[in-house]
Design a protein around this motif. Structure first.
Motif, PDB file in Angstrom:
ATOM      1  N   VAL A 224       0.916  -1.238  -0.033  1.00 29.91           N
ATOM      2  CA  VAL A 224      -0.088   0.081  -0.156  1.00 29.91           C
ATOM      3  C   VAL A 224       1.021   1.343  -0.039  1.00 29.91           C
ATOM      4  O   VAL A 224       2.127   1.440   0.534  1.00 29.91           O
ATOM      5  CB  VAL A 224      -0.894   0.039   1.285  1.00 29.91           C
ATOM      6  N   ALA A 225       0.291   2.369  -0.619  1.00 28.96           N
ATOM      7  CA  ALA A 225       1.148   3.518  -0.453  1.00 28.96           C
ATOM      8  C   ALA A 225       0.072   4.716  -0.647  1.00 28.96           C
ATOM      9  O   ALA A 225      -1.219   4.626  -1.003  1.00 28.96           O
ATOM     10  CB  ALA A 225       2.042   3.601  -1.632  1.00 28.96           C
ATOM     11  N   TYR A 226       0.483   5.887  -0.115  1.00 27.16           N
ATOM     12  CA  TYR A 226      -0.336   7.020  -0.442  1.00 27.16           C
ATOM     13  C   TYR A 226       0.359   8.198  -0.958  1.00 27.16           C
ATOM     14  O   TYR A 226       1.667   8.177  -0.719  1.00 27.16           O
ATOM     15  CB  TYR A 226      -1.104   7.373   0.736  1.00 27.16           C
ATOM     16  N   ILE A 227      -0.232   9.136  -1.740  1.00 26.49           N
ATOM     17  CA  ILE A 227       0.242  10.224  -2.489  1.00 26.49           C
ATOM     18  C   ILE A 227      -0.423  11.318  -1.875  1.00 26.49           C
ATOM     19  O   ILE A 227      -1.509  11.529  -1.987  1.00 26.49           O
ATOM     20  CB  ILE A 227       0.167   9.979  -3.917  1.00 26.49           C
ATOM     21  N   GLU A 228       0.376  12.500  -1.800  1.00 28.68           N
ATOM     22  CA  GLU A 228      -0.115  13.850  -1.218  1.00 28.68           C
ATOM     23  C   GLU A 228       0.072  14.958  -2.261  1.00 28.68           C
ATOM     24  O   GLU A 228       1.200  15.116  -2.457  1.00 28.68           O
ATOM     25  CB  GLU A 228       0.282  14.180  -0.065  1.00 28.68           C
ATOM     26  N   GLY A 229      -1.151  15.608  -2.766  1.00 25.40           N
ATOM     27  CA  GLY A 229      -0.811  16.774  -3.674  1.00 25.40           C
ATOM     28  C   GLY A 229       0.113  16.463  -4.730  1.00 25.40           C
ATOM     29  O   GLY A 229       0.140  15.620  -5.642  1.00 25.40           O
ATOM     30  N   ASN A 230       1.021  17.441  -5.093  1.00 21.98           N
ATOM     31  CA  ASN A 230       2.020  17.628  -5.961  1.00 21.98           C
ATOM     32  C   ASN A 230       3.484  17.554  -5.355  1.00 21.98           C
ATOM     33  O   ASN A 230       4.325  18.207  -5.899  1.00 21.98           O
ATOM     34  CB  ASN A 230       1.823  18.783  -6.971  1.00 21.98           C
ATOM     35  N   LYS A 231       3.610  17.076  -4.056  1.00 27.28           N
ATOM     36  CA  LYS A 231       5.019  17.066  -3.582  1.00 27.28           C
ATOM     37  C   LYS A 231       5.949  16.051  -4.453  1.00 27.28           C
ATOM     38  O   LYS A 231       7.190  16.386  -4.405  1.00 27.28           O
ATOM     39  CB  LYS A 231       4.779  16.443  -2.146  1.00 27.28           C
ATOM     40  N   ASN A 232       5.559  14.995  -5.138  1.00 25.50           N
ATOM     41  CA  ASN A 232       6.187  14.126  -5.800  1.00 25.50           C
ATOM     42  C   ASN A 232       5.903  14.362  -7.107  1.00 25.50           C
ATOM     43  O   ASN A 232       4.701  14.400  -7.731  1.00 25.50           O
ATOM     44  CB  ASN A 232       5.791  12.815  -5.606  1.00 25.50           C
ATOM     45  N   ASN A 233       6.880  14.990  -7.825  1.00 29.64           N
ATOM     46  CA  ASN A 233       6.887  15.607  -9.484  1.00 29.64           C
ATOM     47  C   ASN A 233       6.408  14.528 -10.273  1.00 29.64           C
ATOM     48  O   ASN A 233       5.827  14.820 -11.290  1.00 29.64           O
ATOM     49  CB  ASN A 233       8.055  16.120  -9.933  1.00 29.64           C
ATOM     50  N   GLU A 234       6.524  13.290  -9.838  1.00 32.33           N
ATOM     51  CA  GLU A 234       6.238  12.190 -10.869  1.00 32.33           C
ATOM     52  C   GLU A 234       4.784  11.664 -10.608  1.00 32.33           C
ATOM     53  O   GLU A 234       4.112  11.249 -11.363  1.00 32.33           O
ATOM     54  CB  GLU A 234       7.067  10.995 -10.667  1.00 32.33           C
ATOM     55  N   GLN A 235       4.190  11.802  -9.514  1.00 32.98           N
ATOM     56  CA  GLN A 235       2.817  11.414  -9.019  1.00 32.98           C
ATOM     57  C   GLN A 235       2.020  12.529  -8.104  1.00 32.98           C
ATOM     58  O   GLN A 235       2.717  13.130  -7.355  1.00 32.98           O
ATOM     59  CB  GLN A 235       2.927  10.300  -8.098  1.00 32.98           C
ATOM     60  N   PHE A 236       1.000  12.690  -8.835  1.00 35.19           N
ATOM     61  CA  PHE A 236       0.000  13.813  -8.298  1.00 35.19           C
ATOM     62  C   PHE A 236      -1.067  13.191  -7.604  1.00 35.19           C
ATOM     63  O   PHE A 236      -1.542  12.101  -7.882  1.00 35.19           O
ATOM     64  CB  PHE A 236      -0.463  14.541  -9.388  1.00 35.19           C
ATOM     65  N   SER A 237      -1.901  14.105  -6.712  1.00 34.08           N
ATOM     66  CA  SER A 237      -3.112  13.965  -6.103  1.00 34.08           C
ATOM     67  C   SER A 237      -3.613  15.256  -6.140  1.00 34.08           C
ATOM     68  O   SER A 237      -3.400  15.863  -5.108  1.00 34.08           O
ATOM     69  CB  SER A 237      -3.068  13.139  -4.667  1.00 34.08           C
ATOM     70  N   LEU A 238      -4.744  15.505  -7.040  1.00 37.38           N
ATOM     71  CA  LEU A 238      -5.019  16.886  -7.016  1.00 37.38           C
ATOM     72  C   LEU A 238      -6.683  17.053  -7.383  1.00 37.38           C
ATOM     73  O   LEU A 238      -6.932  16.022  -8.026  1.00 37.38           O
ATOM     74  CB  LEU A 238      -4.319  17.859  -8.105  1.00 37.38           C
TER      75      LEU A 238
ATOM     76  N   PHE B  78      -3.484   0.417  -3.440  1.00 36.99           N
ATOM     77  CA  PHE B  78      -3.164  -0.900  -3.047  1.00 36.99           C
ATOM     78  C   PHE B  78      -2.699  -1.740  -4.335  1.00 36.99           C
ATOM     79  O   PHE B  78      -3.161  -1.686  -5.139  1.00 36.99           O
ATOM     80  CB  PHE B  78      -4.318  -1.690  -2.484  1.00 36.99           C
ATOM     81  N   ASN B  79      -1.656  -2.550  -3.913  1.00 34.78           N
ATOM     82  CA  ASN B  79      -0.981  -3.012  -5.221  1.00 34.78           C
ATOM     83  C   ASN B  79      -0.898  -4.602  -5.059  1.00 34.78           C
ATOM     84  O   ASN B  79      -0.894  -5.228  -3.856  1.00 34.78           O
ATOM     85  CB  ASN B  79       0.271  -2.719  -5.300  1.00 34.78           C
ATOM     86  N   LYS B  80      -1.275  -5.398  -6.092  1.00 35.28           N
ATOM     87  CA  LYS B  80      -0.841  -6.859  -6.096  1.00 35.28           C
ATOM     88  C   LYS B  80       0.063  -7.133  -7.177  1.00 35.28           C
ATOM     89  O   LYS B  80      -0.225  -6.510  -8.523  1.00 35.28           O
ATOM     90  CB  LYS B  80      -2.343  -7.499  -6.166  1.00 35.28           C
ATOM     91  N   LEU B  81       0.755  -8.126  -7.332  1.00 33.67           N
ATOM     92  CA  LEU B  81       1.673  -8.495  -8.262  1.00 33.67           C
ATOM     93  C   LEU B  81       1.274 -10.160  -8.756  1.00 33.67           C
ATOM     94  O   LEU B  81       1.228 -10.844  -7.759  1.00 33.67           O
ATOM     95  CB  LEU B  81       3.220  -8.692  -7.807  1.00 33.67           C
ATOM     96  N   ASP B  82       0.752 -10.546  -9.935  1.00 29.28           N
ATOM     97  CA  ASP B  82       0.310 -11.700 -10.144  1.00 29.28           C
ATOM     98  C   ASP B  82      -0.114 -11.956 -11.277  1.00 29.28           C
ATOM     99  O   ASP B  82       0.136 -10.929 -12.341  1.00 29.28           O
ATOM    100  CB  ASP B  82      -1.249 -12.012  -9.164  1.00 29.28           C
ATOM    101  N   TYR B  83      -0.760 -13.181 -11.952  1.00 29.66           N
ATOM    102  CA  TYR B  83      -1.229 -13.269 -13.141  1.00 29.66           C
ATOM    103  C   TYR B  83      -2.767 -13.097 -13.094  1.00 29.66           C
ATOM    104  O   TYR B  83      -3.245 -12.136 -13.384  1.00 29.66           O
ATOM    105  CB  TYR B  83      -0.903 -14.870 -13.709  1.00 29.66           C
ATOM    106  N   ASN B  84      -3.208 -14.170 -12.536  1.00 32.36           N
ATOM    107  CA  ASN B  84      -4.647 -13.963 -12.364  1.00 32.36           C
ATOM    108  C   ASN B  84      -4.962 -13.692 -10.778  1.00 32.36           C
ATOM    109  O   ASN B  84      -4.284 -14.011  -9.715  1.00 32.36           O
ATOM    110  CB  ASN B  84      -5.678 -15.176 -12.587  1.00 32.36           C
TER     111      ASN B  84
END
Length: 754
Positions: free
Chosen positions: A488-502, A518-524
Motif C-alpha cells: 500500500v502507498a499514499y500520495i499527497e498533492g504535488n509533492k512528488n513531481n512524478e505522481q500527483f493527487s489533485l 493498493f498493489n498486487k503482483l500476479d497473473y490472475n
C-alpha cells in the motif's frame, strides 16, 4: 450562448472592460491589461491562451457590454462594443491575421449570435444607420461561413452551436435557406449527441449541463418563432434533464466527471429546467415531486447511480454513488472506466479530479485525464488511450437486484492481454463490497486507486485496510482488503513531481488531495474490498466475514465467482470456387453472442461486402477474382463487449482463391509505449512502439504554448521534428489502421525549448 444570468455580473465585466481589463469569460478570472483603441487579437493571455483567444474572437466582450447597457442605459457600453466590433473586422481582413480562432466553428457561431444581439439593441438608437449596415454586413459574412459545409463540425457540440447560430441568422436576415439547413443539421447533431435519449455523448457532466441549457434556449427560440422543430428540441431537452435529477449529488454539487470544471463554491442549481422532479432536487425536497427511483442504470451510456433516500428532512445526508464504465465518443473523455464516486453524511468520500485545462501535454492536465486520478484499476502503472478502437472494450455488463443487495458488473479489456471485471455490490447506504476480478496469462502489477476527498483524512493505513475520518462528523470509513494486497502507498498533492493527487477548483486551479493505492503482483488475481461507513463508537462491531469465495456482511451473503468472459474469435474460412463461407466457432453457454463479418478491399480498406450482427455464426460471400480481401470478424455479447479480429486475407492466385490465415497474436493492432528521443540542436524524435498495424496513417499535431502550431501527416509510427522558436511544446498523435480505423489517440509530455 448559455451564461450566468446575473445582471450584476455582466455590469461588473463591462466596467472592467471600460477600465482596460480584458475579460472574455466568467471562468477566466484574471486581470489582462489592454488598450481598447488598439486591441491585440493575437494576445497570449492566461495559462490557457487557446481558451482566452476563443472567447475574444467570439466577441464575448460585446455581449457583456450590451447586457450592461440594457441594465444601466449607459451609452459608453455600446460605444465600447462598437470599438471591439470594428477592430475585429479590421483584423479579420488584414494580412496579419493568422489566428485560427478568427474563423473557427465555436467562435464564428457565438460571434454571430453576439452581433445579432447587439444589433437588436443598437437599432433602436438614433442616427445609427451607417454603422448598422456595416455590422449587418459582418453578420452576413459570418452566416455564409456557417452555411458552408466545409466549415461545419459534425458530431460535436460546436456543430450544435453552428446550427443554432445559422437558424438565428436565417430569421434575422429573412433567409429560409439558412433556417432549413440549420434545422436539418441540428436534427442530425442531436441524434448523435443523445444516442440513448438521456445523456450527452461527450463524457462530461459539465458539458451535459451546458448543452442541456443550450437546447432549452433552442427550444424557447424555435417556439417563439413558431418553428415546428421546437417540439423535437423539447423532447431532447426533457430526456437530458432526467439524467440531472439523479446525477447531482445530495449537496447539489456536480460530480467532476470528464472535462467538468471544479469550483470553490457550494452546490447550487440556478437554471430552471422545467421539471418537477429536478425542482424537488433543486429545493432539497421543499418543492416539486419526489424522484421515482433510488437506482438508475444507463447501460448503453455507461452510468450507474445509487441514491439512498430522497427525504427532505436530511436531504444532503443521503448516500450517493456513481459507477462509470464505457464511452461512445472520445471527446472530453478521461481514462475513468471502472471508476466510482461516493458521497455520504453530507461529505464527498471518493472523488474525481475534474478538468484542469485544455493544455495538451501539461503535467497536471495529463494527470487529471489519466486513470491514476480516478477510483479505478491500473495495470503496470500505465494509463490508456480513449480511442474509438478501445470503446467497445469497456462498459457496463449487467445489473441485478439480489437477495439483500444490488449488484452491478462492468468490464475493462483495454490493457493488452488483461481482462478486468469490477463488481460493485451495494447492501445499503453504509455498506459496499467491491470485487475486482482480473485475468491474464502474463505477470503484472495491478493497482487499485482510491482518490480521497479533502473532507476525509487517513487515521490508519496498512496493506489490508484504510481507516478514514469524515471530518466534522461522528462517522468514519473503514476500507478493508478481504483478500490481502501485497503493498500500500499514499500520495499527497504535488509533492512528488512524478505522481500527483489533485482536484480541480476552477480553470487552471487545483487543490492538493490524498490518494491511496493498493498493489498486487500476479497473473490472475482478485481484490475483494469492503467499504463501510460507521459511527466511530461502533468501529469494531459487525465485522465482515470472507471465506470460500463468499462475503457475509450484516446478514447478507454475497457469492464471488468469475463470470464467463467473451470467448476468442475462432474463424474458419472455407472456399468453394468463387464463394467463401466464414464460420466463427466461438460459443458460450452463458452469454448470447452475436456475429458479424466484413470483407474489406485489402488495398484500400474499403468495405466490399458485409453481414450485420446476427445470432448466426456463419456467412457466405461471393468473391471477385479482380479483388483481394481482408477478412474481419466481429463478436459481441448483449453488453456490447466486443472482440474484433483481422482473421486473414483471401487472394486470387493463379486459377483459384487462397486464404492466408494470420496467427492469433497478429490479429489486432497493439500499441505499447511512446518515447521522446532528443537528437541535439532542438531536433527530437517522437516514436510510438506498435505492432500488427497494416497500412498506417498518422496525424501529428504540434502545439506551442497551448495553441495549435502545426499539423503533419505521414505513414509512420515516428516523427522527427526540429523546433526553431522558444516555447513550451507538446505533440498529439492519432494513428489509424486501414482496417481497424483509429487505434490510438494520445500525446507526448511537454518539451520546453529555450
Amino acid at each position: 450562448m448559455t451564461l450566468n444570468h446575473n445582471s450584476n455580473l455582466f455590469v461588473g465585466f463591462a466596467n472592467r472592460l471600460l477600465n482596460n481589463d480584458l475579460v472574455v469569460n466568467e471562468k477566466i478570472n484574471i486581470e489582462v491589461y489592454y488598450d481598447i483603441d488598439n486591441i491585440n487579437w493575437d494576445i497570449n493571455a492566461s495559462v490557457s491562451p487557446n481558451t482566452f483567444l476563443l472567447y475574444l474572437h467570439s466577441l464575448r466582450p460585446v455581449l457583456f457590454l450590451t447586457k450592461a447597457y440594457l441594465e444601466k442605459k449607459d451609452i459608453n457600453y455600446l460605444n465600447a462594443a462598437l470599438k471591439f466590433i470594428f477592430s475585429w473586422r479590421e483584423y479579420s481582413v488584414s494580412e496579419t491575421n493568422h489566428n485560427r480562432y478568427t474563423w473557427y466553428d465555436h467562435s464564428v457561431a457565438e460571434r454571430t449570435e453576439n452581433l445579432i444581439f447587439f444589433l437588436e439593441v443598437y437599432q433602436n438608437l438614433e442616427n445609427v444607420k451607417e454603422r448598422y449596415e456595416s455590422i449587418l454586413s459582418i453578420i452576413k459574412t459570418n452566416a455564409e461561413w456557417l452555411f458552408d459545409d466545409n466549415n461545419y463540425t459534425r458530431r460535436h457540440n460546436h456543430g450544435i452551436f453552428e446550427d443554432f447560430s445559422l437558424i438565428k441568422s436565417g430569421y434575422f436576415l429573412n433567409d429560409d435557406g439558412y433556417i432549413q439547413k440549420g434545422i436539418t443539421r441540428l436534427d442530425e447533431q442531436l441524434k448523435y449527441a443523445f444516442p440513448n435519449k438521456y445523456i450527452h455523448i461527450e463524457n462530461s457532466v459539465g458539458y451535459h449541463i451546458g448543452i442541456t441549457a443550450y437546447i432549452k434556449e433552442i427550444y424557447k427560440y424555435l417556439k417563439s418563432v413558431s418553428n415546428e422543430y421546437a417540439k423535437t428540441a423539447y423532447d431532447y431537452f426533457s430526456g437530458a434533464v432526467e439524467f440531472l435529477v439523479y446525477v447531482y449529488k445530495p449537496n447539489l454539487a456536480l460530480p467532476l466527471l470528464g472535462d467538468t470544471i471544479g469550483s470553490r463554491e457550494s452546490g447550487k442549481i440556478e437554471e430552471n429546467y422545467l421539471n418537477r422532479q429536478l425542482e424537488y432536487v433543486q429545493s432539497k425536497g421543499l418543492q416539486g415531486e419526489v424522484p421515482e427511483n433510488n437506482i438508475k442504470v444507463y447501460s448503453n451510456d455507461g452510468y450507474f447511480i445509487f441514491r439512498e433516500y430522497w427525504d427532505s428532512t436530511d436531504f444532503d445526508q443521503s448516500t450517493w454513488m456513481l459507477f462509470k464504465a464505457g464511452y461512445l465518443s472520445s471527446t472530453h473523455k478521461h481514462a475513468d472506466d471502472l471508476s466510482f464516486l461516493l458521497y455520504s453524511k453530507g461529505h464527498d468520500i471518493f472523488i474525481d479530479p475534474g478538468m484542469y485545462n485544455y493544455m495538451i501535454g501539461d503535467k497536471i492536465h495529463e494527470y487529471t485525464n489519466s486513470n491514476f486520478a480516478h477510483n479505478t484499476l491500473i495495470v503496470d502503472g500505465k494509463t490508456y488511450s480513449v480511442s474509438k478502437f478501445n470503446s467497445n472494450k469497456v462498459g457496463l455488463y449487467s445489473y441485478n437486484k439480489k437477495n439483500g443487495y444490488h449488484s452491478i458488473v462492468a468490464f475493462n479489456n483495454i490493457f493488452n492481454g488483461v481482462q478486468i471485471d469490477r463488481t460493485v455490490n451495494i447492501i445499503d447506504g453504509d455498506n459496499f463490497i467491491i470485487i475486482d476480478d482480473i485475468l491474464s496469462r502474463d505477470y503484472h502489477k495491478y493497482t487499485q486507486v482510491f482518490h480521497l476527498s479533502n473532507d476525509v483524512e487517513i487515521m490508519d493505513l496498512s496493506k489490508d485496510y484504510a481507516l478514514l475520518n469524515i471530518k466534522k462528523t461522528k462517522y468514519c470509513v473503514l476500507l478493508e482488503q478481504l483478500n490481502s494486497s501485497d503493498s500500500v502507498a499514499y500520495i499527497e498533492g504535488n509533492k512528488n513531481n512524478e505522481q500527483f493527487s489533485l482536484m480541480s477548483i476552477g480553470l487552471n486551479q487545483v487543490v492538493p488531495t490524498t490518494t491511496i493505492v493498493f498493489n498486487k503482483l500476479d497473473y490472475n488475481t482478485r481484490f475483494v474490498t469492503s467499504i463501510r461507513i460507521l459511527e466511530k463508537r461502533n468501529l469494531y462491531k459487525n465485522n465482515v466475514l470472507y471465506s470460500n469465495n463468499k462475503v457475509l456482511i450484516n446478514g447478507v451473503s454475497i457469492e464471488i465467482s468469475s463470470r464467463e468472459r467473451l470467448p476468442e474469435n475462432e474463424v474458419v474460412v472455407e472456399i468453394y470456387g468463387n464463394k467463401a463461407k466464414l464460420i466463427n466457432k466461438a460459443n458460450s453457454d452463458n452469454q448470447k453472442l452475436s456475429y458479424s463479418f466484413y470483407l474489406l478491399n485489402e488495398i484500400t480498406g474499403r468495405k466490399y461486402d458485409s453481414r450485420p450482427y446476427s445470432f448466426l455464426n456463419h456467412a457466405e460471400f461471393k468473391l471477385d477474382k479482380n479483388c483481394s480481401y481482408a477478412i474481419m470478424s466481429y463478436l459481441k455479447n448483449t453488453a456490447r463487449e466486443t472482440v474484433v479480429k483481422l482473421v486473414g486475407f483471401i487472394r486470387y492466385v493463379g486459377e483459384e482463391f487462397l486464404f492466408e490465415k494470420l496467427d492469433k497474436n497478429q490479429q489486432q493492432p497493439i500499441v505499447e509505449e511512446a518515447n521522446i528521443i532528443s537528437q541535439g540542436n532542438n531536433l527530437f524524435k517522437f516514436e510510438v512502439s506498435i505492432s500488427n498495424f497494416n497500412v498506417l496513417t498518422s496525424k501529428w499535431y504540434i502545439y506551442k504554448n497551448g495553441a495549435s502550431h502545426q499539423y503533419i501527416g505521414n505513414n509512420s509510427n515516428f516523427l522527427e521534428y526540429q523546433f526553431t522558436e522558444p516555447g513550451i511544446y507538446s505533440v498529439l498523435y492519432r494513428m489509424n489502421d486501414i482496417y481497424f480505423g483509429e487505434v490510438v489517440f494520445d500525446n507526448f509530455e511537454e518539451i520546453r525549448i529555450d
